[in-house]
Write an enzyme that holds these catalytic residues in place. Structure first.
Site, PDB file in Angstrom:
ATOM      1  N   GLY A 192     -36.997 -10.460  17.754  1.00  0.00           N
ATOM      2  CA  GLY A 192     -38.449 -10.028  17.914  1.00  0.00           C
ATOM      3  C   GLY A 192     -38.650  -9.168  18.820  1.00  0.00           C
ATOM      4  CG  ASN A 223     -39.317  -3.127  16.784  1.00  0.00           C
ATOM      5  OD1 ASN A 223     -39.532  -2.194  17.766  1.00  0.00           O
ATOM      6  ND2 ASN A 223     -37.991  -2.972  16.327  1.00  0.00           N
ATOM      7  CG  MET A 273     -32.814  -9.617   8.622  1.00  0.00           C
ATOM      8  SD  MET A 273     -32.899  -7.847   8.786  1.00  0.00           S
ATOM      9  CE  MET A 273     -31.184  -7.549   8.306  1.00  0.00           C
ATOM     10  NE  ARG A 274     -34.574 -13.759   2.044  1.00  0.00           N
ATOM     11  CZ  ARG A 274     -33.335 -14.015   1.685  1.00  0.00           C
ATOM     12  NH1 ARG A 274     -32.003 -13.827   2.211  1.00  0.00           N
ATOM     13  NH2 ARG A 274     -33.402 -14.398   0.367  1.00  0.00           N
ATOM     14  CG  LEU A 315     -40.732  -7.977   1.326  1.00  0.00           C
ATOM     15  CD1 LEU A 315     -41.961  -7.164   1.835  1.00  0.00           C
ATOM     16  CD2 LEU A 315     -41.406  -9.410   1.322  1.00  0.00           C
ATOM     17  CG  ASN A 335     -39.149  -1.871   7.295  1.00  0.00           C
ATOM     18  OD1 ASN A 335     -39.017  -2.814   7.969  1.00  0.00           O
ATOM     19  ND2 ASN A 335     -38.183  -1.134   7.098  1.00  0.00           N
ATOM     20  CG  HIS A 371     -34.275   2.524   8.565  1.00  0.00           C
ATOM     21  ND1 HIS A 371     -33.530   1.575   7.993  1.00  0.00           N
ATOM     22  CD2 HIS A 371     -33.526   3.520   8.332  1.00  0.00           C
ATOM     23  CE1 HIS A 371     -32.411   1.605   7.490  1.00  0.00           C
ATOM     24  NE2 HIS A 371     -32.260   3.014   7.774  1.00  0.00           N
ATOM     25  CG  ASP A 403     -34.511   1.206   4.688  1.00  0.00           C
ATOM     26  OD1 ASP A 403     -35.267   0.621   5.016  1.00  0.00           O
ATOM     27  OD2 ASP A 403     -33.149   1.130   4.536  1.00  0.00           O
ATOM     28  CD  GLU A 441     -33.931   2.756  26.250  1.00  0.00           C
ATOM     29  OE1 GLU A 441     -34.610   4.158  26.357  1.00  0.00           O
ATOM     30  OE2 GLU A 441     -32.965   2.248  26.980  1.00  0.00           O
TER      31      GLU A 441
END
Length: 218
Positions: free
Chosen positions: A13, A15, A91-92, A94, A108, A110, A146, A173
């Site tokens: 976590g 982010n 990490m699923r 949808l 999201n 990426h 993505d 970062e």
């Protein structure tokens, strides 16, 4: 009035922490009202609790299929009055049913400059390709992995001596800068989604720069 946000996580976590700190600022247009993890041991749950944010665990291993799993998440989101959903290391994959129910309201991040290098092992693939810039993309979620309207991108240089770990650290970062900024822009209504494109709500006074780059002032 700030918009209610839920963050979906699976791991540490970092982010999430950046989003928590941004949403805690007095002028934030978003407030995190719920953090959901599919893993009960995710450290992000600790981060949320330390910040006084309600948490929930929806362990995917306890459900017979993805529809049942996502239905439980959907119910929690609606009970909490959530308006926007942030995926932060969730990490699923949808299903289209969930994505369509939360269309243009699910974000999201990426670790590549999409559409380059979708999927996994992004940093190794970037190094193998010999690119000179890497980075991250904050985008709205669509059924394909993505893929989706791009809200913000952040670029970093690829250095001669980079390996996966060093490049990943540099990208992380800027992830911590880009994700909170993108959420704030969307929550404030500074961005308009038209199909698969994103534009400033006010073309005369555009929002803060949508590209973070070491050679540009943000």
């Amino acid at each position: 009035m700030s918009r209610a946000v839920a963050v979906l996580i699976s791991g540490g976590g970092s982010n999430l922490q950046a989003l928590i700190e941004s949403c805690a600022l007095p002028d934030s247009a978003a407030r995190i009202v719920l953090v959901i993890s599919n893993r009960p041991d995710a450290y992000g749950l600790v981060r949320a609790r330390e910040a006084g944010i309600p948490t929930a665990v929806v362990d995917h291993r306890k459900f017979i299929d993805r529809f049942d799993f996502e239905s439980n998440i959907d119910a929690l989101l609606r009970q909490a009055g959530v308006e926007l959903v942030c995926l932060a290391g969730f990490m699923r994959v949808l299903t289209p049913h969930f994505v369509d129910a939360w269309r243009d309201r699910t974000l999201n991040i990426h670790p590549s400059l999409l559409p380059a290098f979708p999927g996994l092992h992004t940093h190794a693939r970037a190094l193998d390709a010999g690119v000179r810039l890497a980075g991250c993309t904050v985008h709205l979620v669509r059924s394909e992995v993505d893929i989706g309207p791009i809200l913000m991108q952040a670029a970093v240089p690829v250095l001669e001596d980079d390996d996966d770990a060093s490049l990943a650290a540099r990208v992380l970062e800027v992830e911590h800068q880009a994700y909170p900024r993108a959420l704030q822009l969307l929550a404030r209504g500074d961005l308009v989604i038209e199909g698969e494109q994103v534009r400033p709500a006010d073309p005369i006074v555009p929002p803060a720069r949508l590209l973070l780059h070491p050679l540009l002032r943000s």
